[in-house]
Design a protein around this motif. Structure first.
Motif, PDB file in Angstrom:
ATOM      1  N   SER A   1       0.828  -1.203   0.000  1.00  0.00           N
ATOM      2  CA  SER A   1       0.000   0.000   0.000  1.00  0.00           C
ATOM      3  C   SER A   1       0.869   1.264   0.000  1.00  0.00           C
ATOM      4  O   SER A   1       0.386   2.354  -0.227  1.00  0.00           O
ATOM      5  CB  SER A   1      -0.956   0.004   1.192  1.00  0.00           C
ATOM      6  OG  SER A   1      -0.274   0.343   2.371  1.00  0.00           O
ATOM      7  N   LEU A   2       2.167   1.095   0.265  1.00  0.00           N
ATOM      8  CA  LEU A   2       3.082   2.244   0.266  1.00  0.00           C
ATOM      9  C   LEU A   2       3.859   2.351  -1.051  1.00  0.00           C
ATOM     10  O   LEU A   2       4.847   3.061  -1.149  1.00  0.00           O
ATOM     11  CB  LEU A   2       4.070   2.126   1.429  1.00  0.00           C
ATOM     12  CG  LEU A   2       3.450   1.969   2.815  1.00  0.00           C
ATOM     13  CD1 LEU A   2       4.510   1.741   3.862  1.00  0.00           C
ATOM     14  CD2 LEU A   2       2.607   3.193   3.164  1.00  0.00           C
ATOM     15  N   THR A   3       3.402   1.606  -2.065  1.00  0.00           N
ATOM     16  CA  THR A   3       4.147   1.599  -3.326  1.00  0.00           C
ATOM     17  C   THR A   3       3.248   1.935  -4.506  1.00  0.00           C
ATOM     18  O   THR A   3       2.032   1.866  -4.411  1.00  0.00           O
ATOM     19  CB  THR A   3       4.744   0.213  -3.617  1.00  0.00           C
ATOM     20  OG1 THR A   3       3.669  -0.712  -3.817  1.00  0.00           O
ATOM     21  CG2 THR A   3       5.621  -0.278  -2.495  1.00  0.00           C
ATOM     22  N   LYS A   4       3.915   2.311  -5.591  1.00  0.00           N
ATOM     23  CA  LYS A   4       3.216   2.403  -6.870  1.00  0.00           C
ATOM     24  C   LYS A   4       3.576   1.128  -7.611  1.00  0.00           C
ATOM     25  O   LYS A   4       4.755   0.810  -7.780  1.00  0.00           O
ATOM     26  CB  LYS A   4       3.706   3.631  -7.629  1.00  0.00           C
ATOM     27  CG  LYS A   4       2.949   3.893  -8.907  1.00  0.00           C
ATOM     28  CD  LYS A   4       3.306   5.287  -9.449  1.00  0.00           C
ATOM     29  CE  LYS A   4       2.831   5.486 -10.881  1.00  0.00           C
ATOM     30  NZ  LYS A   4       1.478   5.018 -11.152  1.00  0.00           N
ATOM     31  N   TRP A   5       2.562   0.401  -8.053  1.00  0.00           N
ATOM     32  CA  TRP A   5       2.849  -0.962  -8.484  1.00  0.00           C
ATOM     33  C   TRP A   5       1.747  -1.462  -9.411  1.00  0.00           C
ATOM     34  O   TRP A   5       0.561  -1.289  -9.117  1.00  0.00           O
ATOM     35  CB  TRP A   5       2.943  -1.849  -7.232  1.00  0.00           C
ATOM     36  CG  TRP A   5       3.367  -3.252  -7.479  1.00  0.00           C
ATOM     37  CD1 TRP A   5       4.360  -3.676  -8.308  1.00  0.00           C
ATOM     38  CD2 TRP A   5       2.812  -4.420  -6.883  1.00  0.00           C
ATOM     39  NE1 TRP A   5       4.472  -5.036  -8.259  1.00  0.00           N
ATOM     40  CE2 TRP A   5       3.533  -5.519  -7.397  1.00  0.00           C
ATOM     41  CE3 TRP A   5       1.802  -4.652  -5.973  1.00  0.00           C
ATOM     42  CZ2 TRP A   5       3.251  -6.825  -7.026  1.00  0.00           C
ATOM     43  CZ3 TRP A   5       1.519  -5.948  -5.605  1.00  0.00           C
ATOM     44  CH2 TRP A   5       2.252  -7.020  -6.121  1.00  0.00           C
TER      45      TRP A   5
ATOM     46  N   ILE B   1       3.408  -6.072 -12.304  1.00  0.00           N
ATOM     47  CA  ILE B   1       4.281  -6.654 -13.326  1.00  0.00           C
ATOM     48  C   ILE B   1       5.693  -6.108 -13.154  1.00  0.00           C
ATOM     49  O   ILE B   1       6.621  -6.827 -12.825  1.00  0.00           O
ATOM     50  CB  ILE B   1       3.751  -6.355 -14.755  1.00  0.00           C
ATOM     51  CG1 ILE B   1       2.360  -7.000 -14.908  1.00  0.00           C
ATOM     52  CG2 ILE B   1       4.712  -6.909 -15.808  1.00  0.00           C
ATOM     53  CD1 ILE B   1       1.588  -6.557 -16.101  1.00  0.00           C
ATOM     54  N   SER B   2       5.850  -4.791 -13.314  1.00  0.00           N
ATOM     55  CA  SER B   2       7.171  -4.204 -13.059  1.00  0.00           C
ATOM     56  C   SER B   2       7.374  -4.039 -11.549  1.00  0.00           C
ATOM     57  O   SER B   2       6.408  -4.060 -10.787  1.00  0.00           O
ATOM     58  CB  SER B   2       7.293  -2.860 -13.784  1.00  0.00           C
ATOM     59  OG  SER B   2       6.126  -2.108 -13.593  1.00  0.00           O
ATOM     60  N   PRO B   3       8.647  -3.870 -11.100  1.00  0.00           N
ATOM     61  CA  PRO B   3       8.899  -3.806  -9.662  1.00  0.00           C
ATOM     62  C   PRO B   3       8.160  -2.650  -8.991  1.00  0.00           C
ATOM     63  O   PRO B   3       7.933  -1.612  -9.604  1.00  0.00           O
ATOM     64  CB  PRO B   3      10.421  -3.575  -9.589  1.00  0.00           C
ATOM     65  CG  PRO B   3      10.955  -3.940 -10.914  1.00  0.00           C
ATOM     66  CD  PRO B   3       9.873  -3.776 -11.911  1.00  0.00           C
TER      67      PRO B   3
ATOM     68  N   ALA C   1      -5.350  -1.719 -12.880  1.00  0.00           N
ATOM     69  CA  ALA C   1      -4.020  -2.269 -12.564  1.00  0.00           C
ATOM     70  C   ALA C   1      -3.232  -1.388 -11.607  1.00  0.00           C
ATOM     71  O   ALA C   1      -2.021  -1.282 -11.704  1.00  0.00           O
ATOM     72  CB  ALA C   1      -3.220  -2.525 -13.834  1.00  0.00           C
ATOM     73  N   ASN C   2      -3.936  -0.724 -10.677  1.00  0.00           N
ATOM     74  CA  ASN C   2      -3.251   0.086  -9.672  1.00  0.00           C
ATOM     75  C   ASN C   2      -3.216  -0.694  -8.360  1.00  0.00           C
ATOM     76  O   ASN C   2      -4.033  -0.481  -7.461  1.00  0.00           O
ATOM     77  CB  ASN C   2      -3.998   1.419  -9.518  1.00  0.00           C
ATOM     78  CG  ASN C   2      -3.155   2.444  -8.803  1.00  0.00           C
ATOM     79  OD1 ASN C   2      -2.183   2.091  -8.129  1.00  0.00           O
ATOM     80  ND2 ASN C   2      -3.525   3.698  -8.946  1.00  0.00           N
ATOM     81  N   PHE C   3      -2.268  -1.631  -8.271  1.00  0.00           N
ATOM     82  CA  PHE C   3      -2.260  -2.561  -7.137  1.00  0.00           C
ATOM     83  C   PHE C   3      -1.891  -1.877  -5.829  1.00  0.00           C
ATOM     84  O   PHE C   3      -2.352  -2.281  -4.767  1.00  0.00           O
ATOM     85  CB  PHE C   3      -1.318  -3.735  -7.430  1.00  0.00           C
ATOM     86  CG  PHE C   3      -1.924  -4.763  -8.345  1.00  0.00           C
ATOM     87  CD1 PHE C   3      -2.216  -4.455  -9.662  1.00  0.00           C
ATOM     88  CD2 PHE C   3      -2.223  -6.032  -7.888  1.00  0.00           C
ATOM     89  CE1 PHE C   3      -2.790  -5.386 -10.511  1.00  0.00           C
ATOM     90  CE2 PHE C   3      -2.799  -6.990  -8.723  1.00  0.00           C
ATOM     91  CZ  PHE C   3      -3.082  -6.652 -10.037  1.00  0.00           C
TER      92      PHE C   3
END
Lengths: 293, 291
Positions: A37-41, A44-46, A259-261
């Motif tokens: 939840s603290l990332t942009k992800w 697929i890409s890291p 796709a905004n995980f």
């Protein structure tokens, strides 16, 4: 038991398999949800660490405001209607002998069904061309009230809410009924001798005696409304826009459609936080009630 | 007794009886109305499943005339229903079997090996409070990375993991009261190991608790939607629930077909409910009051 305690290996045979499965697939995912939840992800890409950006974006977004409003209104209506009808029907059932089993069985029937099935039933019922709701309105001369229940953006939210409320009234009827049946009969007999009518018995004796059960219902309804998914998603895909979406649907749309995980995990954390907070409050309240009595 | 008071008493008693009768009639009126409202959607589905679109359009509330049975073969064909019906049965039964064995073993340990419930019990039970959305995305990613997405094993392991908490909760409570310590002691003294003791004594004595858990887990998996939606995209291994939902997209204008599909979907759950009514009610309300 002492005799069993000498089998030191028992933990590894009896508990370890479940412990591993449960830890790996239920507990560990909470931690990784929190981290993601603290990332942009996009899965697929890291993942890229962005701090609290997702939460900030979430609380600023208009859609989130609509979804939260939906959730609060839905919760309010569900509480009033489900607890209200639950209390009424269970109290009537409580006094009923003939037909008791049949009434009880019918009240509980929708609870055992897939929410998906109930949602589809209501899709058919609210169909604007041939659904019975519009047909009934037409036949009793209220054609003016006919609506496109599933697409009119001003009412679609209530259309979606109706099967959610309808489906689980029976659960609360049964839970409250069990509560009423656990009240010692002497108490009710003595109030009957004192000349209390059934309305007075209900408000002065039954409701105060099952407060804890009512609170259980309140918690269940609250927790349920924050993770609600099927009805809204099946009937309208949460739309138009997010007009008929609840938090659970909003999370699915952001995660698997956009796709905004990272954002999806943030919404998941909001759902988790609210559910746990409600449970804690509920426990504190029930404990206080216990001390008082 | 003074005749005047006796008369008055009778009169007031009469009014009580009268009031009682009115209350009874009112009570039944409300109960019957609410029951009718509850089963109305079911009646509508049954009515539509045996009619075609023309009949539904022209005479929405008329009985089928003639009775149309074509909706059922059509829905079985278009949604690959037979296949997905078997899938749903498979997922539900395998999950029930595995969850019961795993959870009963944990419950045996928690209720008989430990002095108090302790943190291990709390740890296992915590899962009941966790909303699926909090673990949905990592589960999706994990199953994908393990190569289990879109496989039967993948969805099964997720169903098993997410149903363990409730099963352990119910079975631990049940075994603590329902399986007497003396019987276990006796079998151990007779030279049985804990594993034999588990299969010969504990499992047979826990039948009632196991039945409650089994109905709850079976219905839970049968009715599950969200995990199936994100983990299964291959039509061949979809659940019944999911393939009926696909109808919503493709055939939403064919009311008879949709109704037939819904009817197929709900019939097994209703049958289980009819045959195991008390178990189902117990299981679902135990699930409710767990907090």
């Amino acid at each position: 038991m002492n005799i069993l305690r000498k089998f030191r290996w028992a933990f590894f045979v009896f508990v370890a398999p479940s412990f591993l499965i449960y830890t790996y697939l239920v507990i560990f995912p909470i931690v990784s949800s929190m981290a993601y939840s603290l990332t942009k992800w996009n899965a697929i890409s890291p993942a890229v660490f962005v701090g609290l950006n997702n939460y900030e974006a979430l609380f600023k977004s208009k859609d989130f405001a609509i979804v939260m409003t939906n959730t609060w209104i839905g919760l309010g209506l569900a509480l009033v209607i489900q607890v209200g009808f639950g209390l009424l029907i269970s109290f009537l059932l409580y006094q009923t002998k003939a037909g008791y089993r049949a009434f009880r069985a019918m009240a509980f029937l929708p609870v055992v069904l897939a929410p998906a099935a109930v949602a589809l039933m209501f899709v058919l019922i609210f169909n604007s061309d041939i659904g019975p709701v519009n047909k009934i309105l037409e036949s009793i001369g209220l054609s003016g009230l006919k609506r496109n229940w599933l697409s009119d953006k001003d009412i679609v939210f209530y259309t979606v809410l109706s099967p959610m409320i309808y489906q689980f009234i029976g659960l609360y009827v049964i839970v409250l009924l069990a509560g009423m049946q656990s009240i010692p009969p002497e108490i009710l007999e003595s109030s009957a001798i004192d000349g209390a009518g059934s309305f007075r018995t209900f408000t002065m004796i039954i409701v105060p005696m099952i407060w804890d059960i009512i609170f259980i219902c309140v918690t269940l309804i609250t927790a349920g409304s924050f993770k609600a998914f099927e009805h809204s998603y099946l009937m309208t895909w949460g739309g138009p826009g997010v007009r008929s979406a609840f938090l659970g649907v909003y999370m699915y749309l952001r995660t698997f459609i956009d796709a905004n995980f990272g954002l999806g995990c943030a919404i998941g954390m909001v759902i988790l936080f609210i559910s746990l907070a409600v449970t804690m409050i509920f426990r504190a309240v029930v404990r206080r009630l216990d001390y008082q009595s | 007794m003074n005749p005047i008071t006796a008369e008055r008493k009778e009169a007031s008693l009469g009014s009580f009886v009268f009031r009682d009768r009115i209350m009874t009639i009112l009570r039944y009126a409300v109960l019957i109305c609410s029951s009718l409202a509850t089963i109305f959607p079911f009646l509508w589905i049954v009515l539509c499943a045996f009619r075609d679109n023309t009949q539904i359009y022209t005479m929405p509330f008329a009985l089928p005339d003639p009775l149309i049975l074509a909706n059922f073969p059509k829905v079985f064909k278009s949604a690959n229903l037979f296949n997905t019906l078997l899938n749903s049965f498979l997922y539900a039964s395998v999950t029930v079997a595995v969850v019961i064995v795993l959870a009963a073993m944990v419950a045996f340990f928690l209720s008989k090996f430990l002095k108090k419930q302790g943190w291990l019990f709390t740890y296992f039970i915590a899962g009941i409070l966790i909303p699926v959305q909090a673990i949905l995305i990592p589960l999706f990613v994990t199953t994908r990375d393990l190569g289990l997405i879109n496989t039967m094993q993948g969805i099964l392991i997720v169903y098993i993991a997410t149903n363990l908490s409730f099963a352990i909760f119910v079975l631990t409570g049940f075994m603590r009261k329902g399986v007497p310590d003396e019987m276990i002691e006796a079998t151990i003294i007779d030279g049985c190991g804990p594993i034999r003791c588990f299969f010969m004594v504990v499992l047979p004595l826990s039948q009632t608790g196991i039945a409650t858990v089994a109905t709850f887990v079976f219905l839970g998996v049968w009715n599950e939607f969200l995990f199936a939606l994100i983990l299964l995209t291959d039509p061949a291994i979809r659940t019944l629930n999911l393939s009926i939902f696909m109808l919503r997209g493709q055939y939403s204008s064919d009311q008879g077909l949709m109704s037939a599909g819904v009817l197929v979907l709900i019939t097994p759950a209703i049958l289980i409910y009819i045959f195991f009514q008390e178990k189902v009610v117990q299981g679902l309300t135990a699930g409710a009051v767990k907090g």
